[in-house]
Design an enzyme around this catalytic site. Structure first.
Site, mmCIF file in Angstrom:
data_model
loop_
_atom_site.group_PDB
_atom_site.id
_atom_site.type_symbol
_atom_site.label_atom_id
_atom_site.label_comp_id
_atom_site.label_asym_id
_atom_site.label_seq_id
_atom_site.Cartn_x
_atom_site.Cartn_y
_atom_site.Cartn_z
ATOM 1 N N ARG A 123 55.531 -30.344 -8.272
ATOM 2 C CA ARG A 123 55.450 -28.962 -9.112
ATOM 3 C C ARG A 123 54.164 -28.627 -9.754
ATOM 4 N NH1 ARG A 123 60.640 -31.069 -10.667
ATOM 5 N NH2 ARG A 123 62.488 -29.882 -9.782
ATOM 6 N N HIS A 150 65.076 -32.928 -7.469
ATOM 7 C CA HIS A 150 66.355 -31.995 -7.579
ATOM 8 C C HIS A 150 67.625 -32.955 -7.946
ATOM 9 C CE1 HIS A 150 64.647 -29.197 -4.316
ATOM 10 N NE2 HIS A 150 64.194 -28.773 -5.419
ATOM 11 N N TYR A 187 66.843 -24.968 -0.526
ATOM 12 C CA TYR A 187 65.350 -24.822 -0.541
ATOM 13 C C TYR A 187 64.579 -25.174 0.810
ATOM 14 C CZ TYR A 187 60.616 -26.363 -2.164
ATOM 15 O OH TYR A 187 59.272 -26.446 -2.684
#
Length: 319
Positions: free
Chosen positions: A156, A278, A287
């Site tokens: 991220r 996750h 996703y």
């Protein structure tokens, strides 16, 4: 907008609960704060004659009006669903703390948003973005290391900008990050990403006048401070434009491409889940997407009805 003392106290208790009991990180806490603030603003004039309504006196119908007002303001279904998630968390907290006896959000329906899949880059497009980095620029080594880490590790953008040198294990091929909910995880690194980071650390980064307190952050700007999320977005967007890519690109696109290419290459979905950080496998399943051609070939190759002798091919009939 000025809040009443009771609202301020409720807000402070809710944020303490999110931080201490739920382990919410800075970005998650900021999102909840914004969601709840929208509700509090609405309740300031939601009563008869425009008087304020206490959150504890709110019912389901009033919350439906709140969601409807968000729609009237042009807020997308996806954003409304996220805001509603924050409001649900607030009322669950209020119920457990004795502020209310029943949860007015229990009967609320979430806006229908469908399964929107973000853009995914091909390997060729990623290579073109790498090639668009000007080798003569002062930021060339840093930007290449950023791109290789985003794509090679699937981080991220918040994890990237907070990546610390002390958590790199380049000799072992791993790096450590703190993801959502302050959850720690180890992420395998590609040899290309390791080489790019080593080159950056040993050359251009070593020449920066690093400001006090910033020395442990890996990715720095020219002024010796760690990069912001906005700066990473700008770097990725600019490289995509220079590479002639017309898709809507963000740092998240590289994370999605990382996961998609792993899946297409045969990686186990559970392994991808762990690498992405996750909590639920369902998140990973939503996703990711499968290429329809590959999916059809898998079915033809492995389904029992398709195994065994195949009927002979029929030649086209000549006219």
């Amino acid at each position: 907008m000025q809040r009443s003392p009771a609202i301020k106290r409720l807000n402070a208790e809710f944020e303490a609960y999110l931080t201490l009991e739920k382990g919410a990180g800075f970005n998650t806490l900021a999102a909840y704060r914004n969601d709840v603030a929208k509700l509090f603003d609405f309740l300031e004039t939601a009563g008869p004659g425009g008087i304020a309504v206490n959150p504890a006196d709110t019912d389901t119908n009033l919350l439906r009006l709140f969601i409807g007002e968000l729609s009237d303001l042009g807020i997308s279904p996806r954003s409304r669903a996220r805001i509603l998630s924050g409001i649900r968390s607030l009322y669950r907290f209020m119920r457990t703390q004795g502020y209310i006896e029943t949860d007015p959000t229990a009967m609320l329906e979430s806006p229908s948003i469908g399964n929107h899949l973000p853009e995914v880059l091909t390997v060729d497009e990623i290579d073109r973005m790498m090639a668009a980095i000007d080798p003569a620029s002062a930021e060339a080594e840093r930007n290449r290391a950023i791109m290789e880490t985003l794509y090679g590790c699937g981080l991220r953008v918040s994890e990237l900008v907070n990546l610390e040198i002390s958590r790199l294990r380049l000799d072992r091929g791993y790096l450590g990050v703190t993801g959502k909910g302050s959850k720690e995880r180890l992420v395998p690194m590609s040899p290309v990403a390791i080489d790019a980071i080593n080159l950056y650390m040993n050359n251009s980064r070593a020449e920066i006048d690093i400001k006090p307190g910033e020395d442990n952050f890996l990715f720095l700007n020219r002024r010796g401070r760690h990069l912001t999320r906005v700066m990473i977005f700008y770097i990725v967007k600019k490289l995509a434009q220079q590479a002639g890519i017309v898709k809507e690109i963000s740092p998240h696109t590289l994370r999605h491409s990382f996961a998609t290419h792993l899946l297409e290459g045969g990686a186990n979905l559970r392994a991808i889940q762990q690498m992405l950080g996750h909590e639920s496998i369902a998140t990973t399943e939503i996703y990711l997407h499968l290429d329809t051609t590959r999916l059809r070939s898998e079915i033809l190759a492995f389904h029992p009805r398709n195994c065994g002798p195949q009927p002979p091919a029929v030649s086209p009939i000549s006219p």
